[in-house]
Design a protein around this motif. Structure first.
Motif, short mmCIF file in Angstrom:
data_model
loop_
_atom_site.label_atom_id
_atom_site.label_comp_id
_atom_site.label_asym_id
_atom_site.label_seq_id
_atom_site.Cartn_x
_atom_site.Cartn_y
_atom_site.Cartn_z
N VAL A 63 132.98 6.20 -31.68
CA VAL A 63 132.31 6.18 -30.38
C VAL A 63 131.06 5.31 -30.45
O VAL A 63 130.78 4.54 -29.53
CB VAL A 63 131.97 7.62 -29.93
CG1 VAL A 63 131.07 7.60 -28.70
CG2 VAL A 63 133.24 8.39 -29.64
N ASP A 64 130.32 5.39 -31.55
CA ASP A 64 129.15 4.52 -31.72
C ASP A 64 129.56 3.05 -31.72
O ASP A 64 128.90 2.21 -31.10
CB ASP A 64 128.41 4.83 -33.02
CG ASP A 64 127.60 6.11 -32.94
OD1 ASP A 64 127.35 6.58 -31.81
OD2 ASP A 64 127.21 6.62 -34.00
N GLN A 81 138.75 -6.88 -31.96
CA GLN A 81 137.93 -7.39 -33.04
C GLN A 81 136.80 -6.38 -33.23
O GLN A 81 136.09 -6.04 -32.28
CB GLN A 81 137.34 -8.75 -32.69
CG GLN A 81 136.51 -9.34 -33.80
CD GLN A 81 136.02 -10.73 -33.44
OE1 GLN A 81 136.10 -11.15 -32.29
NE2 GLN A 81 135.49 -11.42 -34.40
N ALA A 82 136.67 -5.85 -34.43
CA ALA A 82 135.68 -4.82 -34.74
C ALA A 82 134.63 -5.38 -35.68
O ALA A 82 134.95 -6.09 -36.63
CB ALA A 82 136.36 -3.62 -35.37
N VAL A 83 133.38 -5.04 -35.43
CA VAL A 83 132.28 -5.45 -36.29
C VAL A 83 132.18 -4.45 -37.44
O VAL A 83 132.24 -3.24 -37.23
CB VAL A 83 130.96 -5.48 -35.51
CG1 VAL A 83 129.80 -5.85 -36.42
CG2 VAL A 83 131.06 -6.45 -34.35
N ALA A 84 132.02 -4.96 -38.65
CA ALA A 84 131.91 -4.10 -39.82
C ALA A 84 130.54 -3.41 -39.85
O ALA A 84 129.62 -3.79 -39.13
CB ALA A 84 132.09 -4.92 -41.09
N ALA A 94 143.98 -2.46 -34.46
CA ALA A 94 144.82 -1.91 -33.40
C ALA A 94 145.01 -0.43 -33.74
O ALA A 94 144.65 0.00 -34.83
CB ALA A 94 146.16 -2.64 -33.36
N PRO A 95 145.56 0.37 -32.84
CA PRO A 95 145.77 1.78 -33.17
C PRO A 95 146.67 2.01 -34.38
O PRO A 95 146.57 3.02 -35.05
CB PRO A 95 146.42 2.35 -31.90
CG PRO A 95 145.97 1.47 -30.81
CD PRO A 95 145.86 0.10 -31.44
N ALA A 115 138.67 4.02 -32.99
CA ALA A 115 138.01 3.43 -31.82
C ALA A 115 139.03 2.75 -30.91
O ALA A 115 138.97 2.86 -29.68
CB ALA A 115 136.94 2.44 -32.26
N ALA A 116 140.00 2.06 -31.51
CA ALA A 116 141.06 1.42 -30.72
C ALA A 116 141.90 2.48 -30.00
O ALA A 116 142.27 2.29 -28.84
CB ALA A 116 141.94 0.55 -31.61
#
Length: 122
Positions: A63-64, A81-84, A94-95, A115-116
């Motif tokens: 959630v953050d 695209q996720a930030v580390a 992806a899920p 999060a996805a």
């Protein structure tokens, strides 16, 4: 006030003019910084409460990641695209899968994948 690595990473990203979930124009500064409007953010938080099969700490980190704008939709809003945590690396997630080290090991579901899942459930 002390900032987390996710906050520092997302502070380096650009502000958004449209919601990353629904595409509506964002007018408030905090919404533009997060990338999500208030209605979509409420739906995201409600979807996070419905996900009960993951550790609560991972759900909180997911959630953050979403609320700080660290998860950007790429293709057909199913790949992100996720930030580390360090803020210097990005992963595709992806899920079903993630390119982060935890996702590649495949032993546990990483918070990028959670999060996805939350975004797609919202």
């Amino acid at each position: 006030m002390r900032t987390t690595r996710h906050q520092e990473a997302t502070m380096q990203t650009t502000t958004h003019t449209h919601c990353l979930r629904c595409g509506r124009a964002l007018t408030a500064a905090h919404s533009a910084a997060a990338g999500y409007g208030p209605t979509c953010l409420r739906r995201i938080k409600a979807a996070a409460r419905r996900i009960a099969d993951h550790k609560p700490t991972l759900v909180a980190k997911a959630v953050d990641l979403i609320t700080l704008g660290g998860l950007i939709p790429l293709r057909a809003r199913r790949v992100f695209q996720a930030v580390a945590s360090s803020g210097s690396t990005t992963y595709k997630t992806a899920p079903q899968a993630c390119t982060c080290p935890a996702g590649l090991r495949g032993q546990h579901t990483c918070y990028h994948r959670i999060a996805a899942q939350i975004l797609l459930a919202a």
